[in-house]
Design a protein around this motif. Structure first.
Motif, PDB file in Angstrom:
ATOM      1  N   VAL A  28       0.849  -1.297   0.048  1.00 40.93           N
ATOM      2  CA  VAL A  28      -0.040   0.040   0.151  1.00 40.93           C
ATOM      3  C   VAL A  28       0.830   1.266   0.211  1.00 40.93           C
ATOM      4  O   VAL A  28       0.789   2.115  -0.868  1.00 40.93           O
ATOM      5  CB  VAL A  28      -0.917   0.035   1.158  1.00 40.93           C
ATOM      6  CG1 VAL A  28      -1.556   1.564   1.388  1.00 40.93           C
ATOM      7  CG2 VAL A  28      -1.913  -1.078   1.000  1.00 40.93           C
ATOM      8  N   PHE A  29       1.984   1.339   1.068  1.00 40.46           N
ATOM      9  CA  PHE A  29       2.545   2.518   1.156  1.00 40.46           C
ATOM     10  C   PHE A  29       3.471   2.806  -0.007  1.00 40.46           C
ATOM     11  O   PHE A  29       3.842   3.907  -0.304  1.00 40.46           O
ATOM     12  CB  PHE A  29       3.302   2.572   2.604  1.00 40.46           C
ATOM     13  CG  PHE A  29       2.181   2.997   3.467  1.00 40.46           C
ATOM     14  CD1 PHE A  29       1.420   4.058   3.713  1.00 40.46           C
ATOM     15  CD2 PHE A  29       1.910   1.885   4.567  1.00 40.46           C
ATOM     16  CE1 PHE A  29       0.540   4.202   4.499  1.00 40.46           C
ATOM     17  CE2 PHE A  29       0.621   2.259   5.562  1.00 40.46           C
ATOM     18  CZ  PHE A  29       0.183   3.199   5.617  1.00 40.46           C
ATOM     19  N   GLY A  30       4.113   1.360  -0.306  1.00 40.03           N
ATOM     20  CA  GLY A  30       5.275   1.653  -1.554  1.00 40.03           C
ATOM     21  C   GLY A  30       4.529   1.848  -2.795  1.00 40.03           C
ATOM     22  O   GLY A  30       5.063   3.127  -3.612  1.00 40.03           O
ATOM     23  N   ALA A  31       3.296   1.502  -3.230  1.00 40.36           N
ATOM     24  CA  ALA A  31       2.691   1.884  -4.345  1.00 40.36           C
ATOM     25  C   ALA A  31       2.258   3.272  -4.024  1.00 40.36           C
ATOM     26  O   ALA A  31       2.106   4.230  -5.113  1.00 40.36           O
ATOM     27  CB  ALA A  31       1.356   0.999  -4.556  1.00 40.36           C
ATOM     28  N   MET A  32       1.692   3.702  -3.027  1.00 42.37           N
ATOM     29  CA  MET A  32       1.218   5.034  -2.811  1.00 42.37           C
ATOM     30  C   MET A  32       2.339   6.007  -3.034  1.00 42.37           C
ATOM     31  O   MET A  32       2.074   7.301  -3.571  1.00 42.37           O
ATOM     32  CB  MET A  32       0.602   5.456  -1.355  1.00 42.37           C
ATOM     33  CG  MET A  32      -0.220   6.662  -1.193  1.00 42.37           C
ATOM     34  SD  MET A  32      -1.687   6.666  -2.273  1.00 42.37           S
ATOM     35  CE  MET A  32      -2.328   8.106  -2.241  1.00 42.37           C
TER      36      MET A  32
END
Length: 262
Positions: A28-32
């Motif tokens: 989630v946070f890597g893609a965000m």
């Protein structure tokens, strides 16, 4: 056929699912982060009307917003290594998380670019002109005037994008990633308690979504605190403008009535 429903399995599955929560949040946070980067880069040509790059940005946004994320995952996981082999790059041994985060990042970037573009254009142009009038450079006007207001406008939309991304990560298990949904499928297959596994999975997703929503709501209120003060000041000024003439009219009426008395 599945086994007989047993509510106790729901409570047994939740701790086991939480062991894979780190993988889901990493996606989630890597893609965000990638999505914010791609979205900002894609929004600039459309904001500044760069002829050729603007068209490329539009095609990028249209493709990733108009095709299912599952198809995009398959295209990048199976197709990108084959394409890169033509130029001498071998990604066949790259971890699957690399393709997952890259795909989700590009997917989110298409939505972020539209959000940034609409947020920046919604800021009053007169404020930018006033910044230029007092000697600010374009960079200073953007970072000090436009960006804080645009960020406050964009946060509610980005909150929805982030929560939607959390739910979309459930498709990563189709490439063999052992995240929440992948772990839930494994537990259901081993125990034959499918309903209990999906209930536990839904509960975990719900709790994470609520936590993210609350955190983003705090950030939104913090960014909008100046807007609220201005709105409150405008509201008070509006009522003062109404009350003051009304007070004078009532006073003049009383004076006329007293003057007409014998």
């Amino acid at each position: 056929m599945g086994a007989t429903f047993d509510i106790s399995y729901v409570f047994q599955f939740i701790p086991k699912l939480l062991h894979t929560l780190g993988t889901t949040l990493f996606i989630v946070f890597g893609a965000m982060l990638l999505g914010l980067l791609f979205g900002f880069i894609a929004a600039l040509p459309r904001l500044y009307k760069v002829p050729v790059v603007q068209r490329i940005s539009q095609v990028y946004a249209s493709f990733f917003r108009g095709t299912p994320i599952l198809i995009q995952l398959f295209l990048f996981y199976y197709g990108l290594p084959e394409v890169l082999k033509l130029i001498g790059l071998d990604l066949s041994k790259a971890p699957v998380l690399f393709f997952v985060i890259l795909t989700y990042g590009l997917h989110i970037g298409s939505y972020v670019s539209e959000t940034i573009r609409s947020a920046v254009t919604s800021v009053d142009r007169g404020q930018v002109e006033a910044a230029y009038a007092i000697g600010m450079t374009g960079y200073q006007a953007f970072t000090r005037i436009v960006m804080p207001q645009a960020l406050a406008i964009a946060v509610p939309v980005l909150s929805n994008v982030l929560i939607g991304l959390l739910k979309d990560t459930s498709l990563a298990f189709t490439l063999g990633v052992m995240e929440l949904t992948g772990k839930s499928q494994t537990l259901a297959s081993v125990t034959r308690h499918f309903i209990e596994s999906y209930i536990a999975l839904a509960f975990v997703y719900l709790i994470i979504s609520i936590i993210l929503e609350r955190l983003l709501l705090v950030a939104e209120r913090r960014l909008m605190r100046h807007e609220k003060r201005e709105d409150a000041a405008d509201y008070s000024a509006f009522h003062r403008k109404i009350r003051l003439p009304l007070r004078w009219r009532l006073r003049s009426i009383r004076l006329r009535e007293e003057a007409q008395k014998p």
